[in-house]
Design a protein around this motif. Sequence first.
Motif, short mmCIF file in Angstrom:
data_model
loop_
_atom_site.label_atom_id
_atom_site.label_comp_id
_atom_site.label_asym_id
_atom_site.label_seq_id
_atom_site.Cartn_x
_atom_site.Cartn_y
_atom_site.Cartn_z
N LYS A 15 0.86 -1.34 0.12
CA LYS A 15 0.08 -0.08 0.12
C LYS A 15 1.02 1.35 -0.09
CE LYS A 15 -4.07 -1.63 2.39
NZ LYS A 15 -5.01 -1.81 3.71
N GLN A 16 2.12 1.20 0.70
CA GLN A 16 2.59 2.46 1.06
C GLN A 16 3.83 2.65 -0.19
OE1 GLN A 16 3.22 1.28 5.39
NE2 GLN A 16 3.75 3.51 5.05
N ALA A 17 4.00 1.76 -0.91
CA ALA A 17 5.29 2.10 -1.87
C ALA A 17 5.24 1.38 -3.46
CB ALA A 17 6.85 1.61 -1.12
N ARG A 18 5.98 2.02 -4.30
CA ARG A 18 6.07 1.28 -5.57
C ARG A 18 7.40 1.37 -5.98
NH1 ARG A 18 1.96 -0.17 -4.18
NH2 ARG A 18 -0.08 -0.04 -5.13
N LEU A 19 7.99 0.33 -6.66
CA LEU A 19 9.27 0.39 -7.53
C LEU A 19 9.25 0.11 -8.90
CD1 LEU A 19 12.50 -1.17 -6.60
CD2 LEU A 19 11.71 -1.38 -9.13
N TRP A 20 9.19 1.43 -9.58
CA TRP A 20 9.20 1.36 -11.24
C TRP A 20 10.36 1.46 -11.86
CZ3 TRP A 20 4.98 5.63 -10.44
CH2 TRP A 20 3.66 5.19 -9.82
N ILE A 21 10.53 0.64 -13.11
CA ILE A 21 11.44 0.68 -14.07
C ILE A 21 10.87 1.20 -15.26
CG2 ILE A 21 13.34 -0.33 -15.14
CD1 ILE A 21 11.98 -1.99 -12.22
N PRO A 22 11.22 2.35 -15.92
CA PRO A 22 10.85 3.05 -17.13
C PRO A 22 11.06 2.17 -18.14
CG PRO A 22 11.96 4.80 -16.09
CD PRO A 22 12.25 3.36 -15.01
N LYS A 23 10.00 1.96 -19.06
CA LYS A 23 10.11 0.96 -20.14
C LYS A 23 10.82 1.42 -21.32
CE LYS A 23 6.77 -1.53 -23.16
NZ LYS A 23 5.26 -1.58 -23.26
N GLU A 24 11.27 2.65 -21.40
CA GLU A 24 12.11 3.10 -22.55
C GLU A 24 13.44 3.30 -22.31
OE1 GLU A 24 7.72 4.89 -22.28
OE2 GLU A 24 9.37 4.68 -20.93
N LEU A 25 13.90 2.75 -21.37
CA LEU A 25 15.18 2.70 -20.89
C LEU A 25 16.35 2.24 -21.89
CD1 LEU A 25 15.51 2.02 -17.16
CD2 LEU A 25 15.91 4.07 -17.98
N LYS A 26 17.57 2.84 -22.18
CA LYS A 26 18.39 2.29 -23.19
C LYS A 26 19.57 1.63 -22.34
CE LYS A 26 17.66 6.02 -26.62
NZ LYS A 26 18.26 7.13 -27.36
N PRO A 27 20.11 0.57 -22.82
CA PRO A 27 21.38 -0.10 -22.22
C PRO A 27 22.29 1.08 -21.63
CG PRO A 27 20.80 -1.43 -23.97
CD PRO A 27 19.85 -0.16 -23.92
N LEU A 28 23.01 1.12 -20.76
CA LEU A 28 23.78 2.37 -20.15
C LEU A 28 25.06 1.97 -20.89
CD1 LEU A 28 23.30 2.03 -16.13
CD2 LEU A 28 22.25 3.49 -17.93
N LYS A 29 25.33 0.77 -21.29
CA LYS A 29 26.65 0.58 -21.99
C LYS A 29 26.78 1.41 -23.35
CE LYS A 29 28.38 -3.46 -19.82
NZ LYS A 29 28.73 -5.07 -19.96
N GLN A 30 25.40 1.67 -23.90
CA GLN A 30 25.45 2.20 -25.17
C GLN A 30 25.46 3.59 -25.22
OE1 GLN A 30 21.87 0.55 -27.43
NE2 GLN A 30 22.36 -1.33 -26.91
#
Length: 934
Positions: free
Chosen positions: A718-733
Amino acid sequence: MKEKVTYAVVDIETTGGNAATGDRMIQFGCALIEEGKIVQQYAIDINPLVSIPKQIEHLTGISNQTVANAPYFEDVAPMIYNLLEGCIFVAHNIQFDYKFLSEELVRCGLPPLNSIGMDTVELAQILLPTEPSFRLNDLATRFGFLHDNPHQADSDAYVTAELFLLLKQKLKKLPLVTVEKLVELAEHCTMQTNLFFKETLSDMLTMRQLLSDDLLVKEGLAIRKKTVTYEQRTHRETEHYPVGIEAKEQLFQKKLTTRKLQIQMMDEVYRYFSEKDSEHFVIEAATGIGKTLGYLIPLAYVATPQEPVIISTYTTLLQKQLLEKDSIQLNTILPFAVQAAILKSKHHYIHLAKFQEVLKDPIEHQMDAILKMRTLTWLTETVTGDLDELNLTNYLQPFWNKIRHRGWMDNAQEDLFYEQDFYLHAQEKVKQASIIITNHAFLCHDLQREEPVLPNVQKIIIDEAHHLADVATTASSEVFSYYRNQQLMKLIGKRADDKSFLSRLSALAEKSNSIQLTQINMIEMSVVAFEEELAAFFDKLISYCRSELPERQQMSDQLDVQFSKTENWTLDLKKKTKILLALMEDIVFLGYEITRQALIHREQFTHRERHLIDDFFELIGTVESQKGIFQKIFRESEQNEVTWFSFKQKSPKNSFVIKRSRIDSSEFLRTKLAEQTTSILYTGATLELNGDFSYFEKQLGEKKLRKMVIPSPYDYQKQARLWIPKELKPLKQLTKKQYAEMIVEHLETVIQHSNENMMVLFNANETLQDVFSLLQQHPAFTGRELLAQGLSGSRDRILKRFFHSTGGILLGADSFWEGVDLPGKSLRIIVVTRLPFESPDRPFTKAKYKWLESQQLSPFKMDTLPKATVRLKQGLGRLVRSEKDKGVMIVLDDRLIKTNYGQQMLASLPHDLVKEVVAKEELQRNLSLFLEED
């Protein structure tokens, strides 16, 4: 009859900081004080005829529209000039308001201001010595002044007037002897601020008051009296630990809420220390349990001054909190009193005799006078003499080093302030305490000492225990730097320099036959030669280091090179190493010989001269320590040690440090702590990973701990969410620039539909600085308060400003991942820019990985992944601090969902935490919906 004085307390708001370059006033506020009362207020908006910058509008709330119909300054200038004429001008940071206003008056054809001026910033620094901040807003909050419109001239002027009156009253309550000294020093204050002290002294001399009963005057210093409290043991023996809920409720009454999980911890801690179990014990107690009282209450029933318990925590700030907040709360709950005391090194305390001598020194600059005045006021308040009470942001000021306690070379009882000595008082309090509070760094250094300072105690609690291994490693570090040794030689100095030790010792030599001038001449020659050889050595060492680095790394600002053997060095480098060691040996030998001779004839010298000899003795001890480190550095490292060179391209020599450190501290902690102590309780909020304590055990050299996990009381679903944006590019690129731009892009997405405070967590300061620079230039972030670690002040000040912000953005690294308590709406969004893995390019990390591989262990599995997982858990722990908190963590690293190790990290987070991949539009929509839900 005394002439009536009118104080005009002024504040102005402007479009910028420089009237000469076209900045203009947008608001004038003034509060008049007569006979100790605010008698009149005056405020007016002013049309500046230039556009008000967005950041000024955000800060003040004054827009172009607000002042569109306001008069021009030319119209009101004569009235302002007449209002201030004949008054004493008072302002908070007067040099800005007075200068700007005066220049504007001249621009309008009026005479410049010629009023007497007093600065409330300076007065607050002197008379409120323990305040952590002297910003007007912070002082208003601290003293409960009604401040409806911060950064608006009318409100600021009125609050400054209230502060001025409070400071006036504070000064009148000080002892006469203190005020007399303040008057002497005040001649060096800004403008005519000194008159504030003179006027008060004049009033005090006509109405003399008795010295307060809790003060004493010794050798011209007014000091607060202090006593050591002794525990009533007979009373304690009639009380027994409250077994069962009813007994605890009777004990707690309304002073402590009965919480099932906290009671569970209390019972386990009491049982453990009562039974004297041979196993050591670890309790992971999630945030919100009430961990500190969970161990303090049961401790109160087992700890005595004869058999005390040591509590070690991570920082001196947490140490202070344990003493000044938690132990006081403990004593309000218990039916008997328990004494707790802090154990710190002597350098934390003021040495009264030295301060008394320093007071006699001529004032070299304004800050020197302010610091002396501040300390005089503080001595009438402090019962500890602990310099940490002063909330200093710069401990490197020469003044603090002069008055810091360093002990005594021989007979402490010769000290004029022996009976009032703060360090001795602290030691006496420790002897009478049932609970001794220290920190991990002190504990680890003490474990290495031949003669420990801590008493031989068999019951220890290690709080924030996940830090102990890293602190033990840091405590083992030895550092030899160019700058440090240059400064040491500068302090020893040359006879021609009046401020140097050699110059002052030469004066003693001429007075007494106990110090020989020939030895002073010899040490001076060695110092000069050492400075020259040291500079040449580091020049060659920098060239060597650059030649050892790959070309791609040579372009970095920070260069790090791991040292292996001197076999690859040039003959010249090896030769200079030997010369430097020989010169340091000469300096140390001659220095100790001078102090030895002086000590034999100590009775010939004044107290001030003895302090000089004591300080010189300690300085030579520091040179000897550096010599020992230099010797060790250039022998081949053992398997569990690493030595590396580090410097910055911009100032290679001054920034150059040579470091030697233990790689793994588990063996040290096992032999020095675990095997030497009967009962150890380790506790913290992030000790296990998926129910497994093996990583924690290995770090501390523990083989089989008794274990307990107390779950979180919070409802993460109820108190928290963890979100990972869908549009992320690989950091190595991504290039470095693209990475910073990507972070800013996602932050813009978050703020478009949210005005919540947001903390952005980084792994690298370089990226943090790049993002901060981009945010400042980005129009979408105009009007937001942007705060950045290392760029916006001290950590405490940044957190305080952030707490009071609306829509603030704080960029932090390192310590901001944990130990940050921002409950409620002060922090509802955390953005993790990258999974918190250590940089593998650092020499220390490289050496650690190589050592683990030599043990047939995987560095990633055994060290990198567990450490990053713990840090991610700590970051999440900043978000939910109570049953009513709500928050969202956004992770800008797709490795969290696309790799096996990322899935392991996710699994270590609370199982009921909702973890989702969300598209940009969905994130914006859901963010507002989730945070606005009841």
